[in-house]
Enzyme design. Structure first.
Site, mmCIF file in Angstrom:
data_model
loop_
_atom_site.group_PDB
_atom_site.id
_atom_site.type_symbol
_atom_site.label_atom_id
_atom_site.label_comp_id
_atom_site.label_asym_id
_atom_site.label_seq_id
_atom_site.Cartn_x
_atom_site.Cartn_y
_atom_site.Cartn_z
ATOM 1 N N ASP A 249 0.872 -1.174 0.000
ATOM 2 C CA ASP A 249 0.000 0.000 0.000
ATOM 3 C C ASP A 249 0.905 1.219 0.000
ATOM 4 O O ASP A 249 1.634 1.458 0.960
ATOM 5 C CB ASP A 249 -0.905 -0.002 1.241
ATOM 6 C CG ASP A 249 -1.879 1.181 1.258
ATOM 7 O OD1 ASP A 249 -1.765 2.049 0.367
ATOM 8 O OD2 ASP A 249 -2.735 1.226 2.146
ATOM 9 N N ARG B 83 3.091 9.902 1.818
ATOM 10 C CA ARG B 83 3.115 11.030 2.755
ATOM 11 C C ARG B 83 4.256 11.939 2.296
ATOM 12 O O ARG B 83 5.376 11.857 2.784
ATOM 13 C CB ARG B 83 3.328 10.542 4.198
ATOM 14 C CG ARG B 83 2.217 9.677 4.734
ATOM 15 C CD ARG B 83 0.954 10.474 5.030
ATOM 16 N NE ARG B 83 -0.135 9.635 5.520
ATOM 17 C CZ ARG B 83 -1.113 9.166 4.760
ATOM 18 N NH1 ARG B 83 -1.142 9.443 3.467
ATOM 19 N NH2 ARG B 83 -2.070 8.422 5.282
ATOM 20 N N ASP C 141 -14.729 10.709 10.147
ATOM 21 C CA ASP C 141 -13.271 10.832 10.098
ATOM 22 C C ASP C 141 -12.756 9.757 9.136
ATOM 23 O O ASP C 141 -13.038 8.577 9.309
ATOM 24 C CB ASP C 141 -12.698 10.610 11.509
ATOM 25 C CG ASP C 141 -11.185 10.681 11.571
ATOM 26 O OD1 ASP C 141 -10.549 10.919 10.523
ATOM 27 O OD2 ASP C 141 -10.629 10.482 12.662
ATOM 28 N N GLY D 276 -7.650 6.039 8.580
ATOM 29 C CA GLY D 276 -7.632 4.584 8.718
ATOM 30 C C GLY D 276 -8.562 3.839 7.780
ATOM 31 O O GLY D 276 -8.539 2.609 7.737
ATOM 32 N N ALA D 277 -9.368 4.566 6.988
ATOM 33 C CA ALA D 277 -10.337 3.898 6.107
ATOM 34 C C ALA D 277 -9.627 3.054 5.042
ATOM 35 O O ALA D 277 -10.024 1.911 4.769
ATOM 36 C CB ALA D 277 -11.251 4.921 5.452
ATOM 37 N N GLY D 278 -8.570 3.618 4.448
ATOM 38 C CA GLY D 278 -7.817 2.870 3.438
ATOM 39 C C GLY D 278 -7.143 1.641 4.021
ATOM 40 O O GLY D 278 -7.077 0.586 3.386
ATOM 41 N N ASP D 279 -6.671 1.767 5.270
ATOM 42 C CA ASP D 279 -6.027 0.622 5.938
ATOM 43 C C ASP D 279 -7.053 -0.468 6.248
ATOM 44 O O ASP D 279 -6.745 -1.657 6.158
ATOM 45 C CB ASP D 279 -5.346 1.084 7.226
ATOM 46 C CG ASP D 279 -4.289 2.143 6.972
ATOM 47 O OD1 ASP D 279 -3.627 2.073 5.930
ATOM 48 O OD2 ASP D 279 -4.138 3.055 7.814
ATOM 49 N N ASN E 289 -14.718 -2.771 1.065
ATOM 50 C CA ASN E 289 -15.317 -1.425 1.038
ATOM 51 C C ASN E 289 -16.125 -1.176 2.312
ATOM 52 O O ASN E 289 -16.102 -0.069 2.868
ATOM 53 C CB ASN E 289 -16.240 -1.274 -0.178
ATOM 54 C CG ASN E 289 -15.478 -1.037 -1.468
ATOM 55 O OD1 ASN E 289 -14.313 -0.658 -1.452
ATOM 56 N ND2 ASN E 289 -16.130 -1.249 -2.592
ATOM 57 N N GLY F 141 -10.523 8.321 14.875
ATOM 58 C CA GLY F 141 -9.297 7.597 15.200
ATOM 59 C C GLY F 141 -8.991 6.501 14.200
ATOM 60 O O GLY F 141 -9.763 6.232 13.283
#
Length: 312
Positions: free
Chosen positions: A154, A158, A245, A248-251, A282, A293
């Site tokens: 992934d 950054r 928030d 962390g969604a992609g993780d 998804n 968080g």
């Protein structure tokens, strides 16, 4: 990496009245997600011999992630990042690592037996920025590859952490052809190709897909994801939720797809099974954006199944 998100949304880092402690960091988030979904995971990395480092090690342990591969540096601190949420739920980052302990992991400190046990070896690009961590990362990849692990990458760009944009492109692409699975965002496609259209299949297939690649995934946030294999390509719609928030969604998406792949290693050969797994992934990401968080927001299988039922 310990994250300190601002307690108030919709403000800049300078305007935030206070920050709230929240543990996270991309590979650790993925490890926790897999564990929460009922899988088995371990984390390898370095933190400071300080309160933040011990907090992170303990949080992994509490979440049933094997942390025996963690090392504690007595001279450098645990990395910190400060994050504020803009009004649309997207993030602004400020990193404190000069150098931080994670950058100083030595090859001699690797738990080789732990790596050899991995069915999937997952990594990002931040550990490729500085020595000695870069050489340690490459050594760990080589051990995993030799042991028959699936290599999952992934990008997790950054840019402020890299010396320059060119250094970032070169560093990220340096291990590109070794990965079996790669996940990128639309913005990362545009960055890596020097400004090309992230939605153009030809850009992906001609510039980024490589002969050893089994699965290439493009995360599109709330819209879902695209997938490419040697034999087929397509899109899986996102799961509709009200975002709080996006951290962390992609993780969680990655954790979701890897948790399915671990028990079905020929997943990318069957489009129907792959699409079902990506819908599940998804939904993992969707659960996370409804909470604040990173690690505390990672989903359980029950939460994912609940959110999928609501969509049907």
């Amino acid at each position: 990496m310990a994250r300190d998100p601002a307690s108030v949304s919709g403000v800049s880092l300078a305007e935030a009245p206070m920050f709230e402690k929240a543990p996270g960091g991309a590979p650790a988030n993925v490890a926790v997600c897999i564990s929460r979904l009922g899988g088995s995971s371990a984390f390898i990395g370095k933190v400071g011999d300080d309160q933040f480092g011990y907090m992170l090690a303990n949080i992994l342990k509490v979440n049933k992630v094997n942390n025996s591969g963690m090392r504690f540096d007595q001279k450098a601190r645990t990395a910190l990042s400060f994050v504020t949420l803009k009004s649309d739920g997207e993030r602004e980052f400020l990193f404190f690592r000069n150098p931080s302990a994670d950058m100083l992991l030595q090859e001699s400190e690797l738990d080789v037996n732990l790596i050899k046990q991995a069915k999937i070896f997952h990594f990002g690009s931040i550990s490729l920025i500085h020595e000695p961590c870069k050489s340690t990362h490459l050594a760990a990849m080589a051990i995993a590859k030799k042991s028959g692990s699936i290599l999952s990458y992934d990008v997790n760009l950054r840019l402020p952490l890299w010396p320059s944009e060119d250094a970032a492109r070169e560093g990220i692409m340096s291990v590109w052809n070794q990965a079996d699975i790669i996940k990128v965002s639309e913005e990362e496609i545009t960055f890596l190709t020097g400004g090309d259209d992230a939605y153009n299949d030809d850009v992906v297939l001609k510039k980024l897909f490589h002969p050893n690649l089994k699965l290439f995934l493009v995360s599109e946030g709330a819209k879902g994801c695209r997938y490419y294999t040697k034999r087929f390509k397509g899109r899986v719609q996102g799961v509709k939720v009200k975002p709080v928030d996006t951290t962390g969604a992609g993780d969680a998406f990655v954790g979701g797809i890897l948790s399915v792949l671990a028990s079905d290693t020929s997943l990318y050969e069957d489009e129907k099974r792959l699409r079902e797994a990506l819908q599940f992934a998804n939904a993992c990401g969707a659960v996370v954006v409804t909470k604040k968080g990173a690690i505390p927001a990672m989903p359980t299988k029950e939460e994912v199944q609940h959110i999928l039922k609501q969509q049907s």
